[in-house]
Design a protein around this motif. Structure first.
Motif, mmCIF file in Angstrom:
data_model
loop_
_atom_site.group_PDB
_atom_site.id
_atom_site.type_symbol
_atom_site.label_atom_id
_atom_site.label_comp_id
_atom_site.label_asym_id
_atom_site.label_seq_id
_atom_site.Cartn_x
_atom_site.Cartn_y
_atom_site.Cartn_z
ATOM 1 N N MET A 175 0.835 -1.215 0.000
ATOM 2 C CA MET A 175 0.000 0.000 0.000
ATOM 3 C C MET A 175 0.863 1.256 0.000
ATOM 4 S SD MET A 175 -3.100 1.052 -0.051
ATOM 5 C CE MET A 175 -4.024 2.557 0.229
ATOM 6 N N LYS A 176 1.973 1.185 0.776
ATOM 7 C CA LYS A 176 2.858 2.346 0.845
ATOM 8 C C LYS A 176 3.495 2.624 -0.510
ATOM 9 C CE LYS A 176 6.635 4.225 3.586
ATOM 10 N NZ LYS A 176 7.575 3.970 4.686
ATOM 11 N N GLY A 177 3.884 1.518 -1.221
ATOM 12 C CA GLY A 177 4.497 1.702 -2.540
ATOM 13 C C GLY A 177 3.519 2.292 -3.532
ATOM 14 N N ILE A 178 2.244 1.876 -3.439
ATOM 15 C CA ILE A 178 1.229 2.415 -4.353
ATOM 16 C C ILE A 178 1.031 3.902 -4.108
ATOM 17 C CG2 ILE A 178 -1.205 2.275 -4.991
ATOM 18 C CD1 ILE A 178 -1.119 -0.685 -4.318
ATOM 19 N N SER A 179 0.977 4.299 -2.818
ATOM 20 C CA SER A 179 0.777 5.718 -2.507
ATOM 21 C C SER A 179 1.955 6.563 -2.974
ATOM 22 C CB SER A 179 0.571 5.892 -1.001
ATOM 23 O OG SER A 179 1.724 5.468 -0.288
ATOM 24 N N LYS A 180 3.170 5.998 -2.917
ATOM 25 C CA LYS A 180 4.333 6.742 -3.406
ATOM 26 C C LYS A 180 4.260 6.966 -4.909
ATOM 27 C CE LYS A 180 7.867 5.635 0.031
ATOM 28 N NZ LYS A 180 9.181 5.001 0.270
ATOM 29 N N ALA A 181 3.770 5.944 -5.654
ATOM 30 C CA ALA A 181 3.735 6.041 -7.115
ATOM 31 C C ALA A 181 2.527 6.814 -7.615
ATOM 32 C CB ALA A 181 3.747 4.637 -7.719
ATOM 33 N N ALA A 182 1.466 6.938 -6.785
ATOM 34 C CA ALA A 182 0.219 7.542 -7.254
ATOM 35 C C ALA A 182 0.408 9.001 -7.661
ATOM 36 C CB ALA A 182 -0.849 7.423 -6.168
ATOM 37 N N VAL A 183 1.103 9.779 -6.818
ATOM 38 C CA VAL A 183 1.256 11.211 -7.116
ATOM 39 C C VAL A 183 2.091 11.456 -8.372
ATOM 40 C CG1 VAL A 183 2.156 13.392 -6.245
ATOM 41 C CG2 VAL A 183 0.899 11.877 -4.716
ATOM 42 N N PRO A 184 3.272 10.840 -8.541
ATOM 43 C CA PRO A 184 4.013 11.049 -9.795
ATOM 44 C C PRO A 184 3.222 10.627 -11.032
ATOM 45 C CG PRO A 184 5.433 10.052 -8.143
ATOM 46 C CD PRO A 184 4.061 10.020 -7.591
ATOM 47 N N ILE A 185 2.519 9.485 -10.935
ATOM 48 C CA ILE A 185 1.722 9.044 -12.078
ATOM 49 C C ILE A 185 0.608 10.044 -12.360
ATOM 50 C CG2 ILE A 185 0.115 7.253 -12.858
ATOM 51 C CD1 ILE A 185 1.821 5.221 -11.344
ATOM 52 N N GLY A 186 -0.020 10.547 -11.300
ATOM 53 C CA GLY A 186 -1.087 11.526 -11.492
ATOM 54 C C GLY A 186 -0.597 12.806 -12.140
ATOM 55 N N VAL A 187 0.576 13.296 -11.726
ATOM 56 C CA VAL A 187 1.119 14.527 -12.324
ATOM 57 C C VAL A 187 1.434 14.312 -13.800
ATOM 58 C CG1 VAL A 187 3.044 16.148 -12.252
ATOM 59 C CG2 VAL A 187 2.008 15.375 -10.123
ATOM 60 N N VAL A 188 2.025 13.165 -14.114
ATOM 61 C CA VAL A 188 2.316 12.867 -15.528
ATOM 62 C C VAL A 188 1.021 12.790 -16.334
ATOM 63 C CG1 VAL A 188 3.264 11.129 -17.095
ATOM 64 C CG2 VAL A 188 4.483 11.705 -14.992
ATOM 65 N N ALA A 189 -0.020 12.177 -15.750
ATOM 66 C CA ALA A 189 -1.304 12.086 -16.444
ATOM 67 C C ALA A 189 -1.911 13.468 -16.688
ATOM 68 C CB ALA A 189 -2.266 11.219 -15.632
ATOM 69 N N ILE A 190 -1.744 14.380 -15.696
ATOM 70 C CA ILE A 190 -2.266 15.741 -15.865
ATOM 71 C C ILE A 190 -1.565 16.439 -17.033
ATOM 72 C CG2 ILE A 190 -2.356 18.016 -14.779
ATOM 73 C CD1 ILE A 190 -2.779 16.582 -12.103
ATOM 74 N N VAL A 191 -0.255 16.260 -17.139
ATOM 75 C CA VAL A 191 0.486 16.874 -18.253
ATOM 76 C C VAL A 191 0.014 16.308 -19.589
ATOM 77 C CG1 VAL A 191 2.772 17.172 -19.259
ATOM 78 C CG2 VAL A 191 2.475 17.344 -16.785
ATOM 79 N N LEU A 192 -0.242 14.981 -19.616
ATOM 80 C CA LEU A 192 -0.724 14.367 -20.862
ATOM 81 C C LEU A 192 -2.095 14.913 -21.256
ATOM 82 C CD1 LEU A 192 0.342 10.636 -20.366
ATOM 83 C CD2 LEU A 192 1.379 12.337 -21.873
ATOM 84 N N MET A 193 -2.912 15.253 -20.245
ATOM 85 C CA MET A 193 -4.240 15.799 -20.545
ATOM 86 C C MET A 193 -4.164 17.110 -21.317
ATOM 87 S SD MET A 193 -6.169 15.065 -16.927
ATOM 88 C CE MET A 193 -7.395 16.318 -17.295
ATOM 89 N N LEU A 194 -3.042 17.824 -21.175
ATOM 90 C CA LEU A 194 -2.903 19.103 -21.879
ATOM 91 C C LEU A 194 -2.780 18.921 -23.386
ATOM 92 C CD1 LEU A 194 -0.406 20.836 -19.419
ATOM 93 C CD2 LEU A 194 -2.820 21.379 -19.707
#
Length: 680
Positions: free
Chosen positions: A1-20
């Protein structure tokens, strides 16, 4: 669970950039818009529940991510509005809800919401964040000094001081980040307005020129989508701006915002009653509707009747606790606290505060801590915490060292200067002075001329080192006065943990704690280290069985320590420089030894005393000119009385017995003191 939470934010930021840059389907955009509104509401609620801003320290970074996410949604919705004329059910529903039956009314309402968000909340939060950051940074030095003062006074330990320093640093970093984060919120509001104008103008042009719509139909269609898109963006932005304002205006209390609001407003019964009466009184104004004001006034009067004038229990407990912890200024406890004398204090003038403030590069407190450790390793004495404080009444650049409430030494340490010790400094600008410990010729020169002073052969010392060295010398000269009864008890208990039999045999069976303290005082007065307490206590146990005479106890201890006493005077090349007494003169001194209330003394006439002092001082000055630090060696029977005399007239000449001379060092005689004249 800790590893997932660490990866969630970087993946989310990259996804936000792709949305542009990547087009999104309208159905998926509806999900993201709902997620955006829900997350903004969550952030607002969390900001109202925290007790202090640092409880939500991730908020500045969260603002940046939320702002970037909202802008990405704006880009995606704009792409759908201009390309398809449809941006999903959420935007369409919000557009119909706001516009209703009138496009003009809908646009006006949307503009009002935008003005509220941009002009009022965003600008206000940004200003508060800017002022908060400035005041927090300005207050950092004072807070750091308060922590260091509490640490030096023994009110907190190292771990607590470290934690409080990290909290002060974190608070400054938080408000600095909030100052920058508020600019993101303001920029987001401006970007939202620009996007709305682009949607209106671009949609109108595309509807007429590309899709062949009538002007009225194009205005109606794209205005609805534009207002819906803007509202979906502005509602989360408004929530986030409000959360920002709440965070930066939040004061540190013991409860959340809702609890504090009810508790603090609920304390004041009279204002609630007056407000209710005023609302009812407004009914007397002709033309005003009576029912709304009667309902509101009655509600306030009902609330006032349910309130109490008593102080809440929590406040009573806090008041009682404060009364217990902080006695009244005129109480005996407060007066006694003011009367308390610290064993060791360091007062500095206002322009020396930078030496104490770690935030401005000052390392004086760290050096004082290191000094305490060094003194403990050298002498076995754990000196009390050095209370450091500033004194506005001191002249500029001055410092004073206090010992048991009495000034023991003072000196100066001018700002922007270094102390160059040596001769031949006439060519350098500065103020001539004397080095405070050894009285050597020195000069305060500008710090930028340090290299030139070193090239001239001088020893250059910085300001903090001057004060620390001076403090170390005061401690060394007055070590015996700094050893209190509690300190002796602590030392005895420390030995008892490792050598319980040694302590049980000595005290209280043979010697009291006070008598042990007197022996340790006498040893420290002659610069003898008391680190080897086990051997000291063993020697005292043997001697105390026959006599408790102080001089006898001290000499027994010195005999047990032996060569350890002369070891500090041995040079790095294993040489011990000594002065000796002429055998005939030493016999005369031995015959003149008398016992007094103060211990053994030399009953000599003025001529013999003058011959002794003149001979010793002459040889000592000659040795010091050659860079030597000799000791005076004599027989054990005369050593105590001779040392007591030398400490009065020539304190820098140690007196040791033949049994205390180092067995490994090379003995080098620098002179023999004769009763009539000094001969070499």
């Amino acid at each position: 669970m800790k590893g997932i939470s660490k990866a969630a934010v970087p993946i989310g930021v990259v996804a936000i950039v792709l949305m542009l840059v990547v087009p999104l389907p309208a159905a998926f955009l509806d999900v993201l818009l709902g997620f955006n509104i829900t997350c903004s509401l969550l952030i607002l609620l969390v900001s109202m529940q925290i007790k202090k801003p640092l409880d939500f320290a991730v908020f500045p970074s969260l603002i940046l991510i939320a702002t970037l996410f909202r802008l990405a949604l704006n880009v995606s919705s704009t792409r759908l509005v201009l390309s398809d004329g449809f941006a999903g059910k959420v935007i369409e529903a919000f557009g119909h809800f706001v516009i209703g039956g009138s496009l003009i009314v809908g646009l006006v309402i949307f503009v009002i919401l935008t003005i509220i968000q941009f002009v009022v909340i965003t600008n206000g939060a940004g200003r508060v964040a800017e002022v908060g950051a400035r005041f927090t940074l300005d207050a950092m030095p004072g807070k750091q000094m308060a922590i260091d003062a509490d640490l030096n006074a023994g009110l907190i330990n190292e771990e607590q001081a470290r934690k409080r320093r990290s909290e002060v640093t974190a608070e400054a970093d938080f408000y600095g980040s909030m100052d920058g984060a508020s600019k993101f919120v303001k920029g987001d509001a401006i970007a939202g307005i620009i996007v709305i104008l682009i949607n209106l103008i671009g949609g109108f042009a595309i509807g007429i020129m590309q899709k062949g719509l009538a002007p009225a139909e194009a205005v109606s269609t794209y205005s609805l989508l534009t207002v819906g898109d803007g509202l979906v963006s502005q509602i989360p932005a408004l929530l986030l701006s409000t959360a920002t304002g709440i965070i930066v205006t939040r004061s540190a209390t013991e409860g959340d915002m809702g609890s504090d609001l009810i508790a603090q407003l609920g304390r004041f019964k009279q204002p609630v009653r007056i407000a209710g009466g005023a609302a009812i009184a407004l009914c007397l104004i002709p033309g005003l509707p009576k029912l709304p004001f009667l309902i509101i006034g009655g509600l306030f009067l009902f609330m006032a009747s349910r309130m109490t004038d008593e102080v809440p229990e929590d406040d009573e407990a806090e008041t009682a606790t404060a009364g217990d912890d902080e006695p009244r200024p005129d109480s005996p406890e407060a007066i006694a606290e003011k009367m308390r004398v610290d064993p060791l204090e360091l007062e500095v003038a206002f322009d020396l505060v930078d030496l104490v403030d770690a935030a401005r590069g000052g390392d004086l407190l760290d050096r004082v801590k290191a000094l305490r450790r060094k003194v403990a390793m050298d002498t076995g004495l754990v000196i009390p915490l050095v209370r450091t404080r500033d004194n506005l009444d001191l002249p500029a650049s001055q410092y004073v060292i206090w010992l048991n409430g009495v000034p023991a030494a003072k000196g100066s340490s001018p700002a922007g200067m270094v102390l160059a010790i040596g001769d031949g400094l006439e060519g350098l600008p500065g103020r001539a002075t004397r080095e405070p410990v050894f009285g050597l010729a020195a000069k305060w020169v500008p710090a930028e001329l340090q290299r030139q002073a070193e090239m001239a052969g001088a020893t250059v010392v910085d300001r903090s080192s001057v004060i620390t060295t001076h403090l170390a010398e005061v401690v060394r000269q007055n070590a015996s006065e700094l050893l209190g009864r509690e300190d002796v008890k602590l030392l005895v208990e420390m030995v008892k943990r490792t050598h319980p039999i040694v302590v049980d045999e000595l005290t209280p069976a043979l010697l009291t704690l006070g008598e042990v303290q007197r022996v340790l005082h006498a040893l420290l007065a002659e610069n003898v280290s008391i680190r080897d307490l086990v051997r000291i206590f063993e020697a005292l146990s043997v001697r105390a069985k026959t006599s408790s005479d102080l001089d006898g106890l001290v000499e027994a201890v010195r005999g047990s320590l032996g060569a350890a006493i002369s070891h500090p005077y041995v040079t790095p090349d294993e040489r011990l420089h000594v002065l000796t007494l002429d055998p005939g003169f030493e016999q005369r001194l031995l015959e003149s030894v008398r016992q007094s209330d103060a211990g053994q003394v030399l009953a000599l006439d003025a001529g013999n005393v003058d011959a002794l002092v003149t001979g010793c001082s002459g040889h000592l000055e000659e040795a010091e000119r050659h860079g030597f630090a000799p000791v005076l060696v004599c027989s054990p029977q005369v050593r105590a009385a001779l040392s007591r005399l030398m400490r009065q007239v020539l304190p820098r000449l140690p007196v040791i017995s033949y049994s205390e001379v180092s067995r490994t060092a090379t003995i080098e005689s620098l002179g023999v003191v004769n009763g009539a004249v000094a001969i070499r």
